[in-house]
Design an enzyme around this catalytic site. Structure first.
Site, PDB file in Angstrom:
ATOM      1  N   LYS A 168      -1.107  -7.280 -14.702  1.00 44.38           N
ATOM      2  CA  LYS A 168      -1.708  -8.267 -13.802  1.00 44.38           C
ATOM      3  C   LYS A 168      -2.312  -9.425 -14.599  1.00 44.38           C
ATOM      4  O   LYS A 168      -2.657  -9.263 -15.776  1.00 44.38           O
ATOM      5  CB  LYS A 168      -2.831  -7.617 -12.979  1.00 44.38           C
ATOM      6  CG  LYS A 168      -2.381  -6.595 -11.962  1.00 44.38           C
ATOM      7  CD  LYS A 168      -3.583  -5.997 -11.256  1.00 44.38           C
ATOM      8  CE  LYS A 168      -3.153  -4.970 -10.216  1.00 44.38           C
ATOM      9  NZ  LYS A 168      -2.513  -5.580  -9.049  1.00 44.38           N
ATOM     10  N   ASP A 190       3.551  -2.475 -11.120  1.00 45.97           N
ATOM     11  CA  ASP A 190       2.331  -2.810 -10.376  1.00 45.97           C
ATOM     12  C   ASP A 190       2.446  -2.419  -8.912  1.00 45.97           C
ATOM     13  O   ASP A 190       1.491  -2.553  -8.160  1.00 45.97           O
ATOM     14  CB  ASP A 190       2.027  -4.308 -10.520  1.00 45.97           C
ATOM     15  CG  ASP A 190       0.617  -4.654 -10.057  1.00 45.97           C
ATOM     16  OD1 ASP A 190      -0.256  -3.754 -10.080  1.00 45.97           O
ATOM     17  OD2 ASP A 190       0.389  -5.813  -9.662  1.00 45.97           O
ATOM     18  N   ARG A 193       2.310   3.163  -3.941  1.00 46.18           N
ATOM     19  CA  ARG A 193       3.309   3.881  -3.136  1.00 46.18           C
ATOM     20  C   ARG A 193       3.955   5.021  -3.925  1.00 46.18           C
ATOM     21  O   ARG A 193       4.440   5.988  -3.339  1.00 46.18           O
ATOM     22  CB  ARG A 193       4.364   2.885  -2.644  1.00 46.18           C
ATOM     23  CG  ARG A 193       5.197   2.241  -3.734  1.00 46.18           C
ATOM     24  CD  ARG A 193       5.834   0.933  -3.304  1.00 46.18           C
ATOM     25  NE  ARG A 193       4.845  -0.139  -3.223  1.00 46.18           N
ATOM     26  CZ  ARG A 193       5.110  -1.382  -2.837  1.00 46.18           C
ATOM     27  NH1 ARG A 193       6.352  -1.704  -2.495  1.00 46.18           N
ATOM     28  NH2 ARG A 193       4.166  -2.292  -2.788  1.00 46.18           N
ATOM     29  N   LYS A 201      -5.271   6.656  -1.324  1.00 42.29           N
ATOM     30  CA  LYS A 201      -4.835   6.178  -2.644  1.00 42.29           C
ATOM     31  C   LYS A 201      -6.022   6.118  -3.591  1.00 42.29           C
ATOM     32  O   LYS A 201      -7.035   5.494  -3.295  1.00 42.29           O
ATOM     33  CB  LYS A 201      -4.197   4.797  -2.508  1.00 42.29           C
ATOM     34  CG  LYS A 201      -3.837   4.136  -3.832  1.00 42.29           C
ATOM     35  CD  LYS A 201      -3.362   2.695  -3.611  1.00 42.29           C
ATOM     36  CE  LYS A 201      -3.204   1.957  -4.936  1.00 42.29           C
ATOM     37  NZ  LYS A 201      -2.847   0.523  -4.738  1.00 42.29           N
ATOM     38  N   ASP A 249      -6.402  -0.248 -11.888  1.00 38.68           N
ATOM     39  CA  ASP A 249      -5.014  -0.692 -11.834  1.00 38.68           C
ATOM     40  C   ASP A 249      -4.823  -1.949 -12.672  1.00 38.68           C
ATOM     41  O   ASP A 249      -5.127  -3.057 -12.239  1.00 38.68           O
ATOM     42  CB  ASP A 249      -4.602  -0.964 -10.389  1.00 38.68           C
ATOM     43  CG  ASP A 249      -3.157  -1.434 -10.281  1.00 38.68           C
ATOM     44  OD1 ASP A 249      -2.397  -1.194 -11.244  1.00 38.68           O
ATOM     45  OD2 ASP A 249      -2.800  -2.011  -9.244  1.00 38.68           O
ATOM     46  N   ASP A 283      -9.306  -0.238  -6.469  1.00 40.78           N
ATOM     47  CA  ASP A 283      -7.997   0.248  -6.016  1.00 40.78           C
ATOM     48  C   ASP A 283      -8.028   1.723  -5.629  1.00 40.78           C
ATOM     49  O   ASP A 283      -6.995   2.285  -5.274  1.00 40.78           O
ATOM     50  CB  ASP A 283      -6.935  -0.006  -7.087  1.00 40.78           C
ATOM     51  CG  ASP A 283      -5.555  -0.257  -6.499  1.00 40.78           C
ATOM     52  OD1 ASP A 283      -5.474  -0.582  -5.305  1.00 40.78           O
ATOM     53  OD2 ASP A 283      -4.565  -0.137  -7.234  1.00 40.78           O
ATOM     54  N   GLU A 313       2.459   0.567  -7.801  1.00 38.53           N
ATOM     55  CA  GLU A 313       2.255   1.971  -8.178  1.00 38.53           C
ATOM     56  C   GLU A 313       1.644   2.821  -7.076  1.00 38.53           C
ATOM     57  O   GLU A 313       1.813   4.040  -7.068  1.00 38.53           O
ATOM     58  CB  GLU A 313       1.388   2.054  -9.438  1.00 38.53           C
ATOM     59  CG  GLU A 313      -0.112   2.019  -9.226  1.00 38.53           C
ATOM     60  CD  GLU A 313      -0.618   0.748  -8.559  1.00 38.53           C
ATOM     61  OE1 GLU A 313      -1.601   0.827  -7.801  1.00 38.53           O
ATOM     62  OE2 GLU A 313      -0.033  -0.331  -8.783  1.00 38.53           O
TER      63      GLU A 313
END
Length: 489
Positions: free
Chosen positions: A269, A339, A343, A257, A262, A280, A341
């Protein structure tokens, strides 16, 4: 730092510092030639009895660093790893320019010389790491430039050199992962990651392919692209191909990933600690670190690294809660929370990698805060329905001390992903958040053997020690090393 492996005895070394093992309250026999008056043996009583305790002692013309290894009969890899890291930290922070380390001789009886040398070398490379490129007044660099890891017999040099190569390569791989993770989001963009991958490929004669947005649109990667649409930074799908094995051998595929920042998107967030969302992309950084480590060793195995990378930002173009997107697999997804995201980019990458006809696929992702609630910052979460793959990863975890813990992945959890409007929702509610995230990914992995590592708790540290850790590079390099060794038999 230059490393060497040489036959050496403490009383004849020319190094500035000697690193000597202590077992409990007993000075090792290695120091006998230095301790003719018994002063060292007496002074070692001041050394703490916990594994990894260190004590500097000045001698005429040099210094001695005593390192506590604990009970000799209970010495294992975890104890040596702890002691080696402590010794390396003391050496790097010290004033010596050269060191002769005698820990491997003491540990070889129980651990084997190759493994002992690898642990010591990796610790030295790891502790020498400094991230100072953005400081206007750089920290003072370590003065330690030459390290010899001593062996007791000339016949042991070749075996020790193999361990040295493995340990240094692992250290370099972890440090690459740390470097990429520690870079700020305004520097480490998807384009920066793609350029870093090209550089890595050129250094080790690998193939690197980067898919741009038009190519991803043509492939139907609507899920991945929905995450990227809120940012001005273009998304990339990076593919690194390392061929160390036979051309006929199917590759192990690692999918990392790569959300380089993010914000949470429209599901924004909280501001507190949002700076840490630059981490991230540590799954992507892990893939690159692993490939660097195995390429430096020349590991005889085929590995493909696939990195979907983009930013997740709020804007007038950003995907919204309630939007429905179509993944590359053709399955539709109702996005209930922007959030969640990771996946969404991974699912298209997991569909894409089937073209490599992989032997197995492992994805690595800072995927959920829920895994931190479950496992803290100690272990990564391991999800797979394949018992043999789980056993192999856990074995590698036990060998390296890079802990992982197997989590359930029963079909019962799929119920939480039901949507009234699409084939699935991208979240399953608060309950079992890390498991439902893995359950979501499993829907895109039916064509091959697959495992998911949720590394949200282990990829970086917060607080005073804030920074990327380089995990789970050791776990995955050991897993691939064991797999390569098994193919030889």
């Amino acid at each position: 730092m230059e490393f060497s492996i040489n036959l050496s005895v403490p009383e004849k070394t020319a190094a500035d510092c000697l690193v000597l093992p202590v077992f409990g309250t007993q000075l090792s026999t290695l120091a006998a030639g230095l301790d003719k008056d018994g002063w060292l043996a007496e002074t070692c009583n001041e050394l703490g009895d916990s594994v990894g305790s260190t004590l500097y002692i000045p001698l005429p013309g040099r210094r001695v660093l005593l390192v506590q290894l604990g009970d000799e009969k209970k010495l294992n890899a975890d104890a040596l790893r702890k002691a080696a890291l402590a010794a390396a930290k003391a050496l790097v922070a010290g004033k010596s320019t050269s060191a002769d380390i005698f820990l491997a001789i003491a540990a070889a009886k129980t651990l084997g010389l190759k493994d002992a040398v690898a642990i010591i070398a990796q610790a030295l490379v790891f502790e020498s790491y400094r991230f100072v490129q953005f400081k206007s007044e750089p920290e003072v660099a370590p003065v330690l430039t030459a390290v010899n890891i001593a062996v007791s017999k000339k016949s042991e040099v070749e075996k020790a050199e193999h361990g040295l190569q493995a340990g240094v390569a692992l250290g370099h791989g972890m440090n690459l992962t740390r470097d990429l993770g520690n870079l700020p989001g305004n520097i480490c963009t998807p384009t920066y990651l793609a350029n870093a991958a090209h550089l890595l490929a050129a250094s080790y004669k690998m193939k690197c392919t980067v898919l741009e947005k038009p190519e991803m649109e043509a492939l139907g990667m609507g899920s991945f692209l929905s995450v990227a649409q809120g940012s001005i930074e273009p998304p990339k799908l990076i593919c690194l191909e390392y061929q160390g094995g036979k051309k006929s051998e199917k590759p192990v595929v690692l999918v990392g990933k790569g959300i380089t920042f993010d914000s949470g998107g429209i599901s924004l967030k909280p501001g507190l600690d949002m700076d840490e969302m630059k981490f991230d992309m540590c799954g992507a950084a892990t893939v690159m670190g692993v490939i660097r480590a195995i390429a430096e060793q020349g590991l005889p195995i085929n590995v493909v690294g696939v990195i979907p990378t983009c930013e997740n930002m709020p804007s007038g173009k950003a995907v919204k809660p309630g939007d429905i997107v179509t993944s590359m697999s053709g399955q539709t997804i109702e996005i209930l929370n922007t959030d969640a995201e990771g996946r969404l980019i991974l699912c298209d990458a997991l569909t894409y990698v089937a073209r490599y006809e992989p032997e197995l696929v492992i994805d690595i992702a800072t995927l959920t805060g829920a895994i931190i609630i479950g496992l803290g910052n100690v272990a990564s979460g391991l999800f797979t329905t394949n018992d043999q793959l789980a056993d192999d990863l856990i074995k590698a975890s036990n060998e390296t001390g890079d802990k992982t813990w197997r989590m359930p992945l029963w079909d019962d959890y799929q119920e939480q992903l039901k949507s009234n409007f699409a084939d699935m929702a991208n979240i399953g509610g608060r309950a079992a958040g890390s498991i439902t995230a893995a359950a979501f990914l499993s829907r895109f992995t039916k064509e091959y053997t697959w495992a998911h590592l949720d590394i949200a708790g282990v990829a970086h540290k917060s607080g005073a020690a804030k920074g990327a850790t380089g995990r789970p590079v050791p776990l995955l390099v050991e897993f691939l090393t064991q797999r390569a060794a098994a193919k030889k038999k």
